[in-house]
Design a protein around this motif. Structure first.
Motif, mmCIF file in Angstrom:
data_model
loop_
_atom_site.group_PDB
_atom_site.id
_atom_site.type_symbol
_atom_site.label_atom_id
_atom_site.label_comp_id
_atom_site.label_asym_id
_atom_site.label_seq_id
_atom_site.Cartn_x
_atom_site.Cartn_y
_atom_site.Cartn_z
ATOM 1 N N LEU A 1 1.673 -0.334 -2.465
ATOM 2 C CA LEU A 1 2.171 -1.223 -1.415
ATOM 3 C C LEU A 1 1.023 -1.824 -0.603
ATOM 4 O O LEU A 1 1.081 -2.979 -0.179
ATOM 5 N N HIS B 1 1.640 0.138 7.620
ATOM 6 C CA HIS B 1 2.696 0.577 6.714
ATOM 7 C C HIS B 1 4.088 0.545 7.346
ATOM 8 O O HIS B 1 5.088 0.324 6.661
ATOM 9 N N LEU C 1 7.754 -0.610 5.569
ATOM 10 C CA LEU C 1 8.826 0.333 5.256
ATOM 11 C C LEU C 1 10.042 0.187 6.166
ATOM 12 O O LEU C 1 11.103 0.732 5.867
ATOM 13 N N THR D 1 14.350 2.056 -6.721
ATOM 14 C CA THR D 1 14.768 3.066 -5.754
ATOM 15 C C THR D 1 14.145 4.425 -6.026
ATOM 16 O O THR D 1 14.051 5.260 -5.129
ATOM 17 N N THR E 1 2.673 4.253 -1.608
ATOM 18 C CA THR E 1 1.900 3.744 -0.479
ATOM 19 C C THR E 1 0.697 2.919 -0.906
ATOM 20 O O THR E 1 0.460 1.818 -0.379
ATOM 21 N N TYR F 1 7.115 -0.416 -8.505
ATOM 22 C CA TYR F 1 6.737 0.495 -7.418
ATOM 23 C C TYR F 1 7.985 0.957 -6.677
ATOM 24 O O TYR F 1 9.087 0.435 -6.886
ATOM 25 N N GLN F 2 7.804 1.961 -5.807
ATOM 26 C CA GLN F 2 8.862 2.475 -4.937
ATOM 27 C C GLN F 2 8.382 2.387 -3.489
ATOM 28 O O GLN F 2 7.217 2.112 -3.233
ATOM 29 N N LYS F 3 9.270 2.701 -2.565
ATOM 30 C CA LYS F 3 8.863 2.733 -1.154
ATOM 31 C C LYS F 3 7.845 3.840 -0.889
ATOM 32 O O LYS F 3 7.085 3.773 0.074
ATOM 33 N N SER F 4 7.835 4.873 -1.736
ATOM 34 C CA SER F 4 6.874 5.956 -1.574
ATOM 35 C C SER F 4 5.527 5.642 -2.214
ATOM 36 O O SER F 4 4.595 6.442 -2.131
ATOM 37 N N GLU G 1 10.398 -3.778 -7.198
ATOM 38 C CA GLU G 1 10.704 -2.541 -6.465
ATOM 39 C C GLU G 1 11.879 -1.791 -7.098
ATOM 40 O O GLU G 1 12.869 -2.394 -7.508
#
Length: 325
Positions: free
Chosen positions: A51, A264, A268, A76, A48, A43-46, A74
């Motif tokens: 996450l 969230h 983040l 980038t 959602t 996954y990425q930070k985007s 995770e």
């Protein structure tokens, strides 16, 4: 052969290499039904919705009756994530931007599409600093522009330049991950930055970045969920459970915007107001992969191969598609 290596800082590269090594060492699907299995998700930070599932332990609970554990990894950006999927270090990818799968497919990756998020065109944009004299895409000619190679931002830039009568050869590309892109943008090392939420919302709120154009009438910005094809073929019941939980997560986020932002934000490391702005621009509507979304994938792939960014034309329709029951 296209390399899916992504420019990143040494620390990030080492962290991701360690994650890949750890993921590759985990038990691979399939194994005998009586044995515990581990579902490896990138996954990425985007990402959602993924996450959300991770933070609440939802998949762990949902898959426990099938004796399936979950490990999380995770990345980038989307390209290294799909590289990990391609080499067998992951089983599932969380959502990646619509431009990412064609790069992986051009490298020979065996991937299966298993879900999409419906379009969110305003969730990515080309931004300039608030004091920049640049007011049009045409003024980017000859300038250094920062973006992540193979990301949705890459396609947005390609199409925005085309609509202005320019090509990627008319600008100086600077391939940057989000962290390095933010630094280069604020230090004036690049004239513009092409970026997606939540990084877009953060640079708007914290640095006063001005949107030159977003994806409206340029790039639909669907986000795609993918699986390793061998995994998808052998574990449709796991995909069904993940799909169902993603749909529920998307519905919850849109129905509970304030609570979603509060949840969230600490995940983040951003203010809730920034997360709320980012969430407002994302559809979070998880749907089966349909012919329209695959046709758009082909258009994206053709745009990259036509610009000689991909070395060969690919046929997206040859990729398998999993559909929910």
């Amino acid at each position: 052969m296209v390399s899916l290596r992504f420019q990143t800082s040494r620390r990030q590269w080492l962290a991701q290499t360690a994650a890949l090594a750890g993921a590759a060492a985990l038990p691979a699907f399939p194994v005998r039904a009586a044995e515990a299995r581990t579902l490896r998700i990138g996954y990425q930070k985007s990402s959602t919705l993924t996450l959300f599932l991770k933070s609440r332990g939802i998949l762990e609970k949902a898959l426990a009756p099938q004796q399936v554990a979950v490990s999380w990894h995770e990345f980038t950006s989307g390209l290294p994530l799909l590289e990990a999927l391609n080499i067998g270090a992951l089983d599932l990818s969380a959502d990646v931007a619509d431009a990412v799968p064609p790069f992986a497919l051009a490298a020979g990756a065996k991937l299966t599409y298993y879900a999409i998020e419906t379009p969110s065109p305003t969730a990515q944009a080309i931004v300039v600093r608030k004091d920049s004299p640049i007011t049009s895409i045409a003024q980017l000619k000859g300038r250094k522009i920062g973006f992540a190679k193979g990301a949705g931002a890459h396609y947005l830039l390609l199409e925005a330049l085309s609509q202005a009568g320019l090509s990627i050869r008319d600008i100086e590309p600077a391939y940057l991950n989000p962290a390095d892109g933010r630094s280069a943008f604020e230090n004036g090392a690049i004239a513009a930055w092409v970026v997606w939420d939540p990084f877009l919302a953060a640079v708007q709120r914290q640095s006063g970045a001005r949107i030159l154009v977003d994806g409206t009438r340029i790039a639909a910005y669907r986000r795609f969920y993918l699986a390793a094809t061998s995994f998808a073929q052998q574990n449709p019941e796991v995909l069904q459970r993940v799909y169902d939980e993603l749909q529920r997560a998307g519905e919850w986020v849109k129905k509970n915007p304030a609570a979603a932002a509060e949840w969230h934000a600490p995940v983040l490391g951003l203010d809730a107001s920034i997360v709320a702005a980012a969430n407002e621009r994302r559809s979070y509507a998880v749907r089966p992969v349909d012919p329209e979304s695959l046709s758009e994938q082909q258009r994206i792939a053709d745009a990259f191969s036509g610009a000689q960014i991909l070395p060969r034309r690919i046929a997206v329709q040859e990729s398998p598609v999993w559909r929910p029951a």
